[in-house]
Structure formats: structure tokens, C-alpha cells
Design an enzyme around this catalytic site. Structure first.
Site, PDB file in Angstrom:
ATOM      1  N   VAL A 128       0.824  -1.210   0.000  1.00  0.00           N
ATOM      2  CA  VAL A 128       0.000   0.000   0.000  1.00  0.00           C
ATOM      3  C   VAL A 128       0.857   1.259   0.000  1.00  0.00           C
ATOM      4  O   VAL A 128       0.654   2.173  -0.799  1.00  0.00           O
ATOM      5  CB  VAL A 128      -0.951   0.017   1.212  1.00  0.00           C
ATOM      6  CG1 VAL A 128      -1.734   1.320   1.265  1.00  0.00           C
ATOM      7  CG2 VAL A 128      -1.895  -1.173   1.154  1.00  0.00           C
TER       8      VAL A 128
ATOM      9  N   CYS B 102      -6.353  -9.164   3.405  1.00  0.00           N
ATOM     10  CA  CYS B 102      -7.573  -8.355   3.400  1.00  0.00           C
ATOM     11  C   CYS B 102      -8.831  -9.176   3.660  1.00  0.00           C
ATOM     12  O   CYS B 102      -9.400  -9.124   4.741  1.00  0.00           O
ATOM     13  CB  CYS B 102      -7.693  -7.607   2.066  1.00  0.00           C
ATOM     14  SG  CYS B 102      -6.385  -6.395   1.797  1.00  0.00           S
TER      15      CYS B 102
END
Length: 411
Positions: free
Chosen positions: A18, A262
Site C-alpha cells: 500500500v 484483506c
């Protein structure tokens, strides 16, 4: 008074899947410092290479205003801090905010009046203002929304996806005051070509992110459950899905192992917060149970498939094909193939793992496994766990072996 957009100098906390793409995009336009506690990671990036393969070497070279460091002091020149550290779960499947809390402690040592801190890590609604900001206040001595400000803009990175990239994925933004919300929104608009969606509050933005992955988890659980039903009915699940997907609004998903950082993790954050306010969300909880049990189910179904084909499972050497948590991606975080590996061992199989995408060093360090990166003929039957393109291509040349292919990937 918050920092102005023109004078914003960005500090990125965490340079993983990220943080690095963010640092690179901001680093193409303005002074940016990328901070990570992993010296090896910093050395590799400074040398111009990203081992996660999220950013090409050429992209790193384009970020002329980006510097990498492990030194906290070098973040002091920044006035906007973006936190992109992991949000894992512990052994009891409870949220582990340790990385976020430590990052907030670090920020508390360097944040100044007028600075803005933006969190991107996936959390339950309320975590930013109730768990993180008080830590920043404690370590800085500054007062929230008077001396410094906060925003939340959930990450939407899809590891290994070369089509949906940071700049062309619409981004949700939010801020702790209307003025800060405008600032955060305008800041991201400088790098997000797809545009932004400004949420009404930080909690709304937090909730929007955690339900994205929860919704997907629930829908995959339905397909996994249907796969078990159809197997008992002797119906090919993939053929059913192909037929059903001819309807325009059918959500086309395949049975599979739900791992990664996730979908297999984030629902537990929502479960935790929901239970804390007195509601037990049974659908979300049961979906997690179904998806977590797929490794054991597939190991049993694999054994039955051998028996049906009159293949003697005793002493059978299984080639487990693929180890990363998803195809064409080197990410091994929370890969459920490891659970599958253990389930096959428990069934008495001799198992050898093949994956050219996974780092042998990382797999050995994280899971204690020795893997092979080239498919050979030293196994009796194959179990296609991850459909990397190169594995599917290699299997075209292996016609004599039985390959268990529960996802219908082999043409």
C-alpha cells in the site's frame, strides 16, 4: 491552522504493497519521505527495485522527490503523514492494532502544530479517533483538532493487479473537520486520476472499507458452500457457475481458498466492533467459518478423488502447485495454501510445494517450508492450489499425471 496544499510535504509510514505506490506517486510531484523499519526493504528500494512487484523499476526512477529511510528524524521535515502499516489479527482472531499504535507513537514524537495525519490501514469504525489519535496526543502533547488534525482514506490496492492501480481506482477520503476533509480530498486528487469520494466522516470512511472485503468474503463463502453441495450431487460447480453467469446480474465467483491480508482478515475487525456493541453478526461469522474450513474440505475431497480414480493414496507423493495467496502475485501473507499443505500432511501424503512466484527465503522464514520453483516430474499426482499463468502453461506438458483442479482452471 492546517498546512496548505502547496506546501504539503508527505511522509509515508510503511512501504509495503500500500505505502510504496503512494510514496511513488506523491514522490513524482512533491517532497516525499518513505519510512519503513525494515532496512533490507529500504536498501532494495534505494537500489531501484521493488520485490513486491507492485512498482516497476522505471516507476521508482520517476519518483524524483522521494527519499527512503529507516530514520524517524528524517520524517520531521514532513507536515502530512500517511500511515499504511498492516492491521493483522492475533491467534484468537481478534484485531491486533500493535502496528498502528506503534506508528501513532512514532508520529507523536515528530508531529507539529498544523500537521495532518492520514490513516489508510483497514480498521473497524472508530479506530482512528478512539484508538490511534489519543496515542498521538499522548506522545506529542498536542491537542487533536486544535494543534493537529486527522484524515482517513482507506487503501484499495489489489496486490498483483496490473489493471486496477492506485491512480485509476476511485478513492474514498475523509477528515476530522470539514476543512481537513477538503484538504485530504484535494491532496489525493493530485495523484488519483479516477477521482475521489469525500465521506461525511472518518467513521463512514472506515466502515466503507471494512464492508468491501466483508461483502466479498460472504459471497465467496456462498460459492464454497455451494461447491460442497454440488459435489455431493455429482454436479460440476464450474459448469453451474458458467451457466448462471449468463444472467446479467449474477456475481461470478469461483470456489477457493480465502487468504491474504484483506478478505481473510478484515471481517474479524467488523465482528469485533459489532460484538463490542452487543450484536453478533451471524452471517459474517459463519462465512468466515466456511472459508476457513475449505482447506480441510479440499484435502478430504482430493483424497476421495484419488480413490474414485483407483489411485493408491498410500505413499502417494503430491505436488502442491502454487503457494502464494493469489495467482500471479508474490504475496505469501496469510496464504491458506499453508493450511492446505498441513491438511494433506495430516492425511498421510508426502507433499512437495512448487511456486516460482514465491520467495524461497520468505517462505522458509515465515512458514518453515522448503519450496521448489520449477515444476519437475518428482510427484505422483498434482493439486492445483494457485492458478499462476506459468503453472497452467507448464501443466500443458504434463499429460500423464492426474491433477486435482477444483477451480476448473485447466482447459
Amino acid at each position: 491552522m492546517i498546512v496548505s496544499l502547496n506546501n504539503a510535504k508527505i511522509g509515508i509510514i510503511g512501504l509495503g504493497y500500500v505505502g510504496l505506490p503512494l510514496a511513488v506517486e506523491f514522490g513524482k510531484q512533491r517532497d516525499t519521505v518513505g519510512f519503513d523499519i525494515n532496512q533490507l526493504r529500504i536498501d532494495q528500494l534505494s537500489a531501484g527495485h521493488d520485490t513486491t512487484l507492485e512498482c516497476e523499476d522505471a516507476e521508482l526512477a520517476e519518483a524524483k522527490f522521494l527519499k527512503y529511510t529507516t530514520k524517524i528524524d528524517q520524517l520531521k521535515q514532513c507536515n502530512v503523514f500517511i500511515v499504511t502499516v498492516p492491521t493483522p489479527i492475533d491467534e484468537h482472531k481478534q484485531p491486533d492494532l500493535t502496528p498502528l499504535i506503534k506508528a501513532s507513537e512514532t508520529l507523536g514524537q515528530i508531529i507539529k502544530r498544523g500537521d495532518v495525519v492520514i490513516y489508510e490501514s483497514t480498521v473497524y469504525p472508530g479506530a482512528t479517533e478512539e484508538d490511534c489519535i489519543p496515542v498521538v496526543e499522548k506522545f506529542s502533547g498536542l491537542k487533536f483538532n486544535e494543534d493537529f488534525f486527522a484524515g482517513y482514506s482507506p487503501e484499495r490496492i489489489n496486490p498483483g493487479d496490473k489493471l486496477h492501480r492506485l491512480t485509476n481506482i476511485l478513492k474514498v477520503t475523509s477528515g476530522s473537520t470539514p476543512e481537513v476533509a477538503d484538504f485530504v480530498d484535494c491532496l489525493y486528487k493530485t495523484i488519483i486520476v479516477a477521482g475521489t469520494h469525500k465521506a461525511s466522516s472518518i467513521k463512514v470512511a472506515e466502515a466503507s472499507k471494512v464492508i468491501e472485503n466483508t461483502q466479498r468474503d460472504v459471497n465467496i463463502a456462498l460459492i464454497n458452500e455451494l461447491h460442497q453441495v454440488f459435489n455431493r450431487l455429482n454436479i460440476n460447480t464450474i459448469e453451474v457457475i458458467e451457466a448462471a453467469s449468463t444472467k446479467w446480474n449474477f456475481m461470478k465467483l469461483s470456489p477457493g481458498l480465502v487468504g491474504g491480508h484483506c478478505i481473510g482478515v478484515d471481517p474479524y475487525y467488523l465482528l469485533h466492533k459489532s460484538q463490542a456493541v452487543g450484536y453478533v453478526p451471524d452471517l459474517i461469522r459463519h462465512a468466515r467459518e466456511i472459508n476457513n474450513s475449505m482447506s480441510d474440505y479440499l484435502a478430504r475431497d482430493f483424497l476421495m478423488s484419488l480413490i474414485k480414480r483407483k489411485i493408491n493414496p498410500i505413499g502417494c507423493k503430491v505436488g502442491l502447485l502454487g503457494f502464494t495467496f493469489k495467482p500471479n502475485c508474490p504475496d505469501i501473507r496469510n496464504t491458506k495454501v499453508f493450511d492446505l499443505y498441513n491438511a494433506l500432511l495430516d492425511s498421510g501424503f508426502n507433499v512437495v510445494v512448487y511456486d516460482s512466484w514465491a520467495s524461497k527465503t520468505e517462505v522458509k522464514s515465515e512458514y518453515g517450508l522448503e519450496i521448489r520453483q520449477q515444476i519437475d516430474n518428482e510427484f505422483d499426482v498434482g493439486f492445483l492450489a494457485v492458478g499462476h499463468d506459468n503453472i497452467l502453461k507448464d501443466l500443458e506438458d504434463i499429460k500423464s499425471k492426474y491433477i486435482y483442479d477444483f477451480q476448473g482452471l485447466i482447459k
